[in-house]
Write a protein that holds these residues in place. Structure first.
Motif, PDB file in Angstrom:
ATOM      1  N   ALA A 169     -10.933  -0.721  -0.514  1.00 28.21           N
ATOM      2  CA  ALA A 169      -9.632  -1.573   0.142  1.00 28.21           C
ATOM      3  C   ALA A 169     -10.453  -2.437   0.982  1.00 28.21           C
ATOM      4  O   ALA A 169      -9.714  -3.539   1.470  1.00 28.21           O
ATOM      5  CB  ALA A 169      -8.600  -0.656   0.485  1.00 28.21           C
TER       6      ALA A 169
ATOM      7  N   SER B 121       0.704  -1.279   0.032  1.00 25.80           N
ATOM      8  CA  SER B 121       0.157   0.192   0.064  1.00 25.80           C
ATOM      9  C   SER B 121       0.832   1.339   0.116  1.00 25.80           C
ATOM     10  O   SER B 121       1.950   1.368   0.419  1.00 25.80           O
ATOM     11  CB  SER B 121      -0.894  -0.062   1.129  1.00 25.80           C
ATOM     12  OG  SER B 121      -0.046   0.056   2.337  1.00 25.80           O
TER      13      SER B 121
ATOM     14  N   VAL C 223      -5.885  -8.911   1.579  1.00 22.08           N
ATOM     15  CA  VAL C 223      -5.046  -7.782   2.117  1.00 22.08           C
ATOM     16  C   VAL C 223      -4.643  -8.376   3.522  1.00 22.08           C
ATOM     17  O   VAL C 223      -5.536  -8.975   4.146  1.00 22.08           O
ATOM     18  CB  VAL C 223      -5.786  -6.628   2.367  1.00 22.08           C
ATOM     19  CG1 VAL C 223      -5.274  -5.477   3.162  1.00 22.08           C
ATOM     20  CG2 VAL C 223      -6.120  -5.900   0.952  1.00 22.08           C
TER      21      VAL C 223
ATOM     22  N   TRP D 284      -2.579  -1.100  -5.518  1.00 21.96           N
ATOM     23  CA  TRP D 284      -3.329  -0.113  -4.734  1.00 21.96           C
ATOM     24  C   TRP D 284      -3.532   1.026  -5.571  1.00 21.96           C
ATOM     25  O   TRP D 284      -2.640   1.358  -6.182  1.00 21.96           O
ATOM     26  CB  TRP D 284      -2.372   0.250  -3.718  1.00 21.96           C
ATOM     27  CG  TRP D 284      -2.431  -0.983  -2.625  1.00 21.96           C
ATOM     28  CD1 TRP D 284      -1.212  -1.776  -2.463  1.00 21.96           C
ATOM     29  CD2 TRP D 284      -3.272  -0.989  -1.421  1.00 21.96           C
ATOM     30  NE1 TRP D 284      -1.718  -2.687  -1.337  1.00 21.96           N
ATOM     31  CE2 TRP D 284      -2.923  -2.117  -0.810  1.00 21.96           C
ATOM     32  CE3 TRP D 284      -4.266  -0.534  -0.967  1.00 21.96           C
ATOM     33  CZ2 TRP D 284      -3.325  -2.865   0.507  1.00 21.96           C
ATOM     34  CZ3 TRP D 284      -5.082  -1.278   0.084  1.00 21.96           C
ATOM     35  CH2 TRP D 284      -4.644  -2.133   0.654  1.00 21.96           C
TER      36      TRP D 284
ATOM     37  N   LYS E 108       0.006  -1.980   4.566  1.00 21.17           N
ATOM     38  CA  LYS E 108      -0.669  -3.161   3.971  1.00 21.17           C
ATOM     39  C   LYS E 108      -0.056  -3.738   2.622  1.00 21.17           C
ATOM     40  O   LYS E 108       0.444  -3.153   2.096  1.00 21.17           O
ATOM     41  CB  LYS E 108      -2.206  -2.878   3.993  1.00 21.17           C
ATOM     42  CG  LYS E 108      -2.872  -2.355   4.943  1.00 21.17           C
ATOM     43  CD  LYS E 108      -4.387  -1.994   4.767  1.00 21.17           C
ATOM     44  CE  LYS E 108      -4.835  -1.168   5.700  1.00 21.17           C
ATOM     45  NZ  LYS E 108      -5.960  -0.101   5.340  1.00 21.17           N
TER      46      LYS E 108
ATOM     47  N   VAL F  76      -1.400  -6.126  -0.553  1.00 23.96           N
ATOM     48  CA  VAL F  76      -2.562  -6.950  -1.220  1.00 23.96           C
ATOM     49  C   VAL F  76      -1.996  -8.040  -2.092  1.00 23.96           C
ATOM     50  O   VAL F  76      -0.676  -7.726  -2.561  1.00 23.96           O
ATOM     51  CB  VAL F  76      -3.298  -5.876  -2.304  1.00 23.96           C
ATOM     52  CG1 VAL F  76      -2.393  -5.348  -3.238  1.00 23.96           C
ATOM     53  CG2 VAL F  76      -4.672  -6.558  -2.658  1.00 23.96           C
TER      54      VAL F  76
END
Length: 145
Positions: free
Chosen positions: A84, A21, A37, A60, A26, A28
């Motif tokens: 998200a 992110s 996530v 992202w 974070k 993904v």
């Protein structure tokens, strides 16, 4: 460990296409055809997409509020956007050109590769994907020259 959603006995060998992110908090990633996530420092992964189609290529948005990904939901690979936190994904492209997201720009528009106009441009040769751009809300795509 990135995939706390898998059982302790299951070795998660299919983690693919990860992206960190914008704020670095974070990650993904794609796992078994869905998007997840997880916190960058580990913990329980949260499933963002869930359907029978194969979802892949997650990345992202620059503000970290959305995840862009591709999916084979409508017989070809199209670009989608989802919050998200999860929710109902929005389809951004509708071409039969097997679109793959490459980058999300600061304005939220998405650069993607696809074989949309290959016959018109090259007579079917060399059959390479071209680069296109679509707005964060979908709509008409434009070739990047």
């Amino acid at each position: 460990m990135l995939c706390a959603s898998a059982s302790a006995q299951e070795a998660p060998l299919w983690l693919r296409k990860s992206d960190i992110s914008p704020d670095g908090s974070k990650i993904v990633f794609n796992y078994k055809g869905n998007v997840y996530v997880v916190a960058a420092d580990g913990g329980q992964a949260r499933q963002i997409t869930s359907n029978s189609a194969y979802d892949t290529d997650p990345m992202w948005s620059p503000d970290g509020k959305s995840i862009i990904f591709s999916s084979f939901r409508n017989k070809s690979k199209d670009i989608y956007k989802v919050a998200a936190e999860g929710g109902v994904p929005q389809r951004l492209t509708t071409h039969p050109g097997n679109e793959t997201p490459m980058a999300v720009l600061e304005d939220g528009s998405i650069l993607f590769s696809a074989n949309i106009q290959q016959d018109a441009l090259y007579g079917g040769f060399p059959d390479n994907a071209q680069l296109y751009r679509v707005s964060a809300d979908g709509g008409k795509c434009g070739m990047v020259t």
